[in-house]
Write a protein that holds these residues in place. Structure first.
Motif, PDB file in Angstrom:
ATOM      1  N   ALA A 111      16.717  17.090 -37.162  1.00 43.49           N
ATOM      2  CA  ALA A 111      15.860  15.896 -37.105  1.00 43.49           C
ATOM      3  C   ALA A 111      14.857  15.947 -38.251  1.00 43.49           C
ATOM      4  O   ALA A 111      14.221  16.964 -38.492  1.00 43.49           O
ATOM      5  CB  ALA A 111      15.129  15.841 -35.776  1.00 43.49           C
ATOM      6  N   ALA A 112      14.764  14.856 -38.976  1.00 45.45           N
ATOM      7  CA  ALA A 112      13.814  14.761 -40.084  1.00 45.45           C
ATOM      8  C   ALA A 112      12.918  13.562 -39.825  1.00 45.45           C
ATOM      9  O   ALA A 112      13.392  12.431 -39.750  1.00 45.45           O
ATOM     10  CB  ALA A 112      14.551  14.610 -41.411  1.00 45.45           C
ATOM     11  N   TRP A 113      11.646  13.832 -39.650  1.00 49.50           N
ATOM     12  CA  TRP A 113      10.695  12.766 -39.371  1.00 49.50           C
ATOM     13  C   TRP A 113      10.092  12.257 -40.662  1.00 49.50           C
ATOM     14  O   TRP A 113       9.891  12.996 -41.620  1.00 49.50           O
ATOM     15  CB  TRP A 113       9.592  13.273 -38.446  1.00 49.50           C
ATOM     16  CG  TRP A 113      10.134  13.862 -37.182  1.00 49.50           C
ATOM     17  CD1 TRP A 113      10.225  15.176 -36.869  1.00 49.50           C
ATOM     18  CD2 TRP A 113      10.717  13.146 -36.102  1.00 49.50           C
ATOM     19  NE1 TRP A 113      10.814  15.335 -35.646  1.00 49.50           N
ATOM     20  CE2 TRP A 113      11.124  14.102 -35.145  1.00 49.50           C
ATOM     21  CE3 TRP A 113      10.934  11.802 -35.831  1.00 49.50           C
ATOM     22  CZ2 TRP A 113      11.724  13.752 -33.949  1.00 49.50           C
ATOM     23  CZ3 TRP A 113      11.528  11.450 -34.631  1.00 49.50           C
ATOM     24  CH2 TRP A 113      11.916  12.425 -33.709  1.00 49.50           C
ATOM     25  N   SER A 114       9.810  10.994 -40.687  1.00 53.24           N
ATOM     26  CA  SER A 114       9.181  10.372 -41.844  1.00 53.24           C
ATOM     27  C   SER A 114       7.822  11.011 -42.097  1.00 53.24           C
ATOM     28  O   SER A 114       7.122  11.416 -41.160  1.00 53.24           O
ATOM     29  CB  SER A 114       9.009   8.867 -41.602  1.00 53.24           C
ATOM     30  OG  SER A 114       8.224   8.297 -42.618  1.00 53.24           O
ATOM     31  N   ASP A 173       1.513  14.321 -33.640  1.00 55.89           N
ATOM     32  CA  ASP A 173       1.937  13.221 -32.784  1.00 55.89           C
ATOM     33  C   ASP A 173       3.406  13.378 -32.391  1.00 55.89           C
ATOM     34  O   ASP A 173       3.788  13.145 -31.246  1.00 55.89           O
ATOM     35  CB  ASP A 173       1.733  11.876 -33.486  1.00 55.89           C
ATOM     36  CG  ASP A 173       0.267  11.519 -33.651  1.00 55.89           C
ATOM     37  OD1 ASP A 173      -0.576  12.098 -32.929  1.00 55.89           O
ATOM     38  OD2 ASP A 173      -0.038  10.661 -34.513  1.00 55.89           O
ATOM     39  N   VAL A 174       4.220  13.776 -33.342  1.00 59.67           N
ATOM     40  CA  VAL A 174       5.647  13.979 -33.066  1.00 59.67           C
ATOM     41  C   VAL A 174       5.827  15.090 -32.039  1.00 59.67           C
ATOM     42  O   VAL A 174       6.621  14.967 -31.104  1.00 59.67           O
ATOM     43  CB  VAL A 174       6.419  14.302 -34.374  1.00 59.67           C
ATOM     44  CG1 VAL A 174       7.851  14.708 -34.066  1.00 59.67           C
ATOM     45  CG2 VAL A 174       6.372  13.116 -35.332  1.00 59.67           C
ATOM     46  N   ALA A 175       5.041  16.166 -32.176  1.00 57.94           N
ATOM     47  CA  ALA A 175       5.134  17.292 -31.228  1.00 57.94           C
ATOM     48  C   ALA A 175       4.714  16.864 -29.824  1.00 57.94           C
ATOM     49  O   ALA A 175       5.306  17.286 -28.829  1.00 57.94           O
ATOM     50  CB  ALA A 175       4.285  18.450 -31.718  1.00 57.94           C
ATOM     51  N   ALA A 199       7.434  20.494 -29.108  1.00 54.15           N
ATOM     52  CA  ALA A 199       7.497  21.375 -30.286  1.00 54.15           C
ATOM     53  C   ALA A 199       8.924  21.836 -30.494  1.00 54.15           C
ATOM     54  O   ALA A 199       9.648  22.115 -29.555  1.00 54.15           O
ATOM     55  CB  ALA A 199       6.568  22.556 -30.116  1.00 54.15           C
ATOM     56  N   ARG A 200       9.326  21.895 -31.740  1.00 51.89           N
ATOM     57  CA  ARG A 200      10.701  22.340 -32.055  1.00 51.89           C
ATOM     58  C   ARG A 200      10.679  23.670 -32.725  1.00 51.89           C
ATOM     59  O   ARG A 200       9.950  24.053 -33.493  1.00 51.89           O
ATOM     60  CB  ARG A 200      11.385  21.312 -32.943  1.00 51.89           C
ATOM     61  CG  ARG A 200      11.610  20.051 -32.161  1.00 51.89           C
ATOM     62  CD  ARG A 200      12.400  19.087 -32.984  1.00 51.89           C
ATOM     63  NE  ARG A 200      12.568  17.871 -32.192  1.00 51.89           N
ATOM     64  CZ  ARG A 200      13.692  17.246 -32.081  1.00 51.89           C
ATOM     65  NH1 ARG A 200      14.747  17.641 -32.702  1.00 51.89           N
ATOM     66  NH2 ARG A 200      13.779  16.168 -31.362  1.00 51.89           N
TER      67      ARG A 200
END
Length: 83
Positions: free
Chosen positions: A65-68, A75-77, A82-83
């Protein structure tokens, strides 16, 4: 075998509908159907095709997964863990 003209037409229509080089409008014209929705009868996926596509899909390596860069990593976490 006891084939009818309908069987031959159905087989041809199914092959036309599954051909990626043909549009549904072209298949509709060839078969002389009044409505393109009638072509839906011929677009049913065969079990063998579905199994082959699933095997192909799961045989590919997983993409990470690649976030912008516009998203804050915190915020993504929070949203996805958490990844």
């Amino acid at each position: 075998m006891n084939w009818t003209l309908y069987d031959a037409r159905y087989t041809a229509a199914t092959r036309f509908a599954r051909d990626p080089a043909m549009t549904l409008a072209e298949v509709q014209t060839i078969l002389r159907h009044a409505h393109v929705t009638t072509i839906a009868l011929y677009t049913v996926v065969g079990l063998e095709d579905m199994v082959d596509k699933l095997a192909e899909h799961y045989g590919r390596p997983a993409q990470p997964a690649a976030w912008s860069q516009q998203y804050d990593p915190q915020d993504v976490a929070v949203v996805f863990g958490a990844r």
